[in-house]
Write a protein that holds these residues in place. Structure first.
Motif, PDB file in Angstrom:
ATOM      1  N   ILE A 227     -73.491  92.325   6.374  1.00 19.41           N
ATOM      2  CA  ILE A 227     -74.827  92.641   6.896  1.00 19.41           C
ATOM      3  C   ILE A 227     -75.795  92.872   5.751  1.00 19.41           C
ATOM      4  CG2 ILE A 227     -76.174  94.326   8.225  1.00 19.41           C
ATOM      5  CD1 ILE A 227     -73.606  94.786   9.898  1.00 19.41           C
ATOM      6  N   TYR A 228     -75.407  93.707   4.778  1.00 12.02           N
ATOM      7  CA  TYR A 228     -76.359  94.009   3.706  1.00 12.02           C
ATOM      8  C   TYR A 228     -76.444  92.883   2.676  1.00 12.02           C
ATOM      9  CZ  TYR A 228     -72.603  96.028   0.663  1.00 12.02           C
ATOM     10  OH  TYR A 228     -71.490  96.247  -0.128  1.00 12.02           O
TER      11      TYR A 228
ATOM     12  N   GLU B  41     -76.491  89.750   3.479  1.00 18.95           N
ATOM     13  CA  GLU B  41     -77.467  88.831   4.079  1.00 18.95           C
ATOM     14  C   GLU B  41     -78.886  89.315   3.800  1.00 18.95           C
ATOM     15  OE1 GLU B  41     -78.994  87.309   8.488  1.00 18.95           O
ATOM     16  OE2 GLU B  41     -77.188  88.549   8.336  1.00 18.95           O
ATOM     17  N   ARG B  42     -79.096  90.633   3.921  1.00 20.57           N
ATOM     18  CA  ARG B  42     -80.417  91.209   3.659  1.00 20.57           C
ATOM     19  C   ARG B  42     -80.791  91.100   2.173  1.00 20.57           C
ATOM     20  NH1 ARG B  42     -83.527  92.281   8.236  1.00 20.57           N
ATOM     21  NH2 ARG B  42     -82.063  92.695   9.932  1.00 20.57           N
TER      22      ARG B  42
ATOM     23  N   GLN C 131     -82.628  88.022   0.980  1.00 20.87           N
ATOM     24  CA  GLN C 131     -84.003  87.800   1.437  1.00 20.87           C
ATOM     25  C   GLN C 131     -84.998  88.321   0.396  1.00 20.87           C
ATOM     26  OE1 GLN C 131     -84.284  89.626   5.316  1.00 20.87           O
ATOM     27  NE2 GLN C 131     -82.643  88.369   6.178  1.00 20.87           N
TER      28      GLN C 131
ATOM     29  N   ASN D 158     -87.855  89.504   0.601  1.00 18.79           N
ATOM     30  CA  ASN D 158     -88.620  90.651   1.050  1.00 18.79           C
ATOM     31  C   ASN D 158     -87.893  91.977   0.786  1.00 18.79           C
ATOM     32  OD1 ASN D 158     -90.921  91.783   2.410  1.00 18.79           O
ATOM     33  ND2 ASN D 158     -89.656  92.080   4.232  1.00 18.79           N
ATOM     34  N   THR D 159     -86.586  91.900   0.516  1.00 15.76           N
ATOM     35  CA  THR D 159     -85.782  93.116   0.330  1.00 15.76           C
ATOM     36  C   THR D 159     -85.925  93.652  -1.092  1.00 15.76           C
ATOM     37  OG1 THR D 159     -84.181  92.364   1.988  1.00 15.76           O
ATOM     38  CG2 THR D 159     -83.462  94.099   0.482  1.00 15.76           C
TER      39      THR D 159
ATOM     40  N   ILE E  58     -81.165  98.219  -1.573  1.00 14.44           N
ATOM     41  CA  ILE E  58     -80.239  98.654  -0.526  1.00 14.44           C
ATOM     42  C   ILE E  58     -79.315  99.716  -1.114  1.00 14.44           C
ATOM     43  CG2 ILE E  58     -78.411  97.950   1.085  1.00 14.44           C
ATOM     44  CD1 ILE E  58     -79.508  95.080   0.885  1.00 14.44           C
TER      45      ILE E  58
ATOM     46  N   ILE F 131     -82.076 100.132   3.878  1.00 16.57           N
ATOM     47  CA  ILE F 131     -82.607  98.881   3.339  1.00 16.57           C
ATOM     48  C   ILE F 131     -84.126  99.020   3.224  1.00 16.57           C
ATOM     49  CG2 ILE F 131     -82.840  96.390   3.696  1.00 16.57           C
ATOM     50  CD1 ILE F 131     -80.262  96.555   5.400  1.00 16.57           C
TER      51      ILE F 131
ATOM     52  N   VAL G  16     -87.701  97.354   2.385  1.00 14.59           N
ATOM     53  CA  VAL G  16     -88.315  96.026   2.351  1.00 14.59           C
ATOM     54  C   VAL G  16     -89.795  96.149   2.005  1.00 14.59           C
ATOM     55  CG1 VAL G  16     -86.665  95.028   3.978  1.00 14.59           C
ATOM     56  CG2 VAL G  16     -88.761  96.070   4.845  1.00 14.59           C
TER      57      VAL G  16
ATOM     58  N   THR H  40     -92.675  94.686   6.834  1.00 13.49           N
ATOM     59  CA  THR H  40     -91.920  94.476   8.061  1.00 13.49           C
ATOM     60  C   THR H  40     -92.842  94.692   9.249  1.00 13.49           C
ATOM     61  OG1 THR H  40     -89.962  95.164   9.317  1.00 13.49           O
ATOM     62  CG2 THR H  40     -91.160  96.882   8.130  1.00 13.49           C
TER      63      THR H  40
ATOM     64  N   ILE I 104     -83.862 100.031   8.304  1.00 14.40           N
ATOM     65  CA  ILE I 104     -84.707  99.109   7.536  1.00 14.40           C
ATOM     66  C   ILE I 104     -86.101  99.733   7.501  1.00 14.40           C
ATOM     67  CG2 ILE I 104     -85.656  96.787   7.347  1.00 14.40           C
ATOM     68  CD1 ILE I 104     -83.253  95.791   8.949  1.00 14.40           C
TER      69      ILE I 104
END
Length: 289
Positions: free
Chosen positions: A8-9, A11-12, A15, A17-18, A21, A43, A45, A48, A68
């Protein structure tokens, strides 16, 4: 649980925009820091749609929460102190992704606690302190002792947070543990209010007297931020002050704080004629010494 959360993290993290984490693990069964969850995944960002987006996960007998959070929301929490857990997550959580050392730089700033951030936070806490103290005193004088007790507890809490910030620290979730080390006098007041065997009326009377002295001794540091803004020009009407980008954080407590500082000869008022008969505009400025 972290192995299950890794996809999950990761994948983030891919991105753009991240920003960062980190993972916060539950320390023990009694700790409130993770809101009863075994794992917190924070997380951060850049932008958002919603300032905060949360999801909960479970695996076998464990549970995790993903938060997030937008950069703007994070900075607002840190400025206002309205989400104290977030400070501890940032300082003690394990970093698993950090774009351009975003979290490390934020940790350095949190530890250094520059005076710019401190003076705003002290002003906000002082305004809340004054509001609670004056409301509590009004309830006490009306003999509504339970309502007065509620307000004096909150005012002591704001006084404690103000003392911690004044000493260059961020108020933690366990703020009274901090105050016991930093300002034992305030801690003793709190203990006296909660544990004393005196009647509630007598406890409150003593607490209001002691609080008045402690508040008076912090007028200069508590009003520093507001006085600094007032000094930017000769006079202000209230709407101008209320609309100031840094004073909007004071919210409904700003008017009460101004009236308190007028009473303490920190702020002066000036009346300017209006078109109405014997009705005047009220302007505010720093009291000339």
């Amino acid at each position: 649980m972290e192995d299950k959360l890794r996809p999950i993290y990761q994948e983030r993290a891919s991105q753009p925009n991240t920003l960062g984490i980190l993972i916060m693990q539950k320390k023990d069964h009694q700790s409130p820091i993770t809101d009863t969850f075994d794992t917190i995944l924070l997380i951060i960002v850049k932008e958002t749609e919603a300032p905060v987006f949360m999801k909960h996960y479970t695996y076998e007998d464990r549970k995790a929460a993903m938060h997030i959070v937008s950069e703007a929301q994070l900075k607002e929490w840190l400025l206002l102190g309205s989400n104290r857990k977030i400070t501890e997550w940032l300082l003690t959580g394990r970093i698993v992704f950090d774009r351009n050392e975003y979290i490390e730089n934020m940790r350095t700033e949190l530890r250094d606690f520059p005076f710019y951030g401190r003076k705003i936070k002290m002003g906000i806490e002082f305004a809340k302190l004054i509001r609670r103290y004056l409301d509590g005193k009004a309830f006490f004088e009306s003999r509504h002792f339970l309502d007065a007790y509620n307000h004096i507890v909150h005012s002591l809490h704001h006084l404690a947070r103000l003392a911690v910030i004044e000493n260059g620290f961020h108020p933690e979730v366990t703020v009274w543990n901090q105050v016991k080390q930093i300002e034992p006098e305030i801690f003793k007041l709190y203990e006296e209010l909660v544990n004393s065997e005196e009647t509630l009326e007598k406890r409150l009377k003593l607490l209001f007297l002691a609080s008045e002295f402690l508040i008076h001794s912090r007028i200069k540091i508590g009003s520093y931020h507001l006085v600094e803004i007032l000094s930017e020009k000769d006079q202000w009407n209230f709407q101008e002050l209320h609309a100031h980008k840094e004073l909007t954080y004071y919210s409904v407590d700003l008017a009460v704080m101004i009236e308190f500082l007028i009473d303490k000869n920190v702020i002066s008022t000036r009346s300017v004629e209006t078109k109405g008969n014997e009705i005047y505009h009220r302007y505010y400025s720093v009291k000339k010494v």
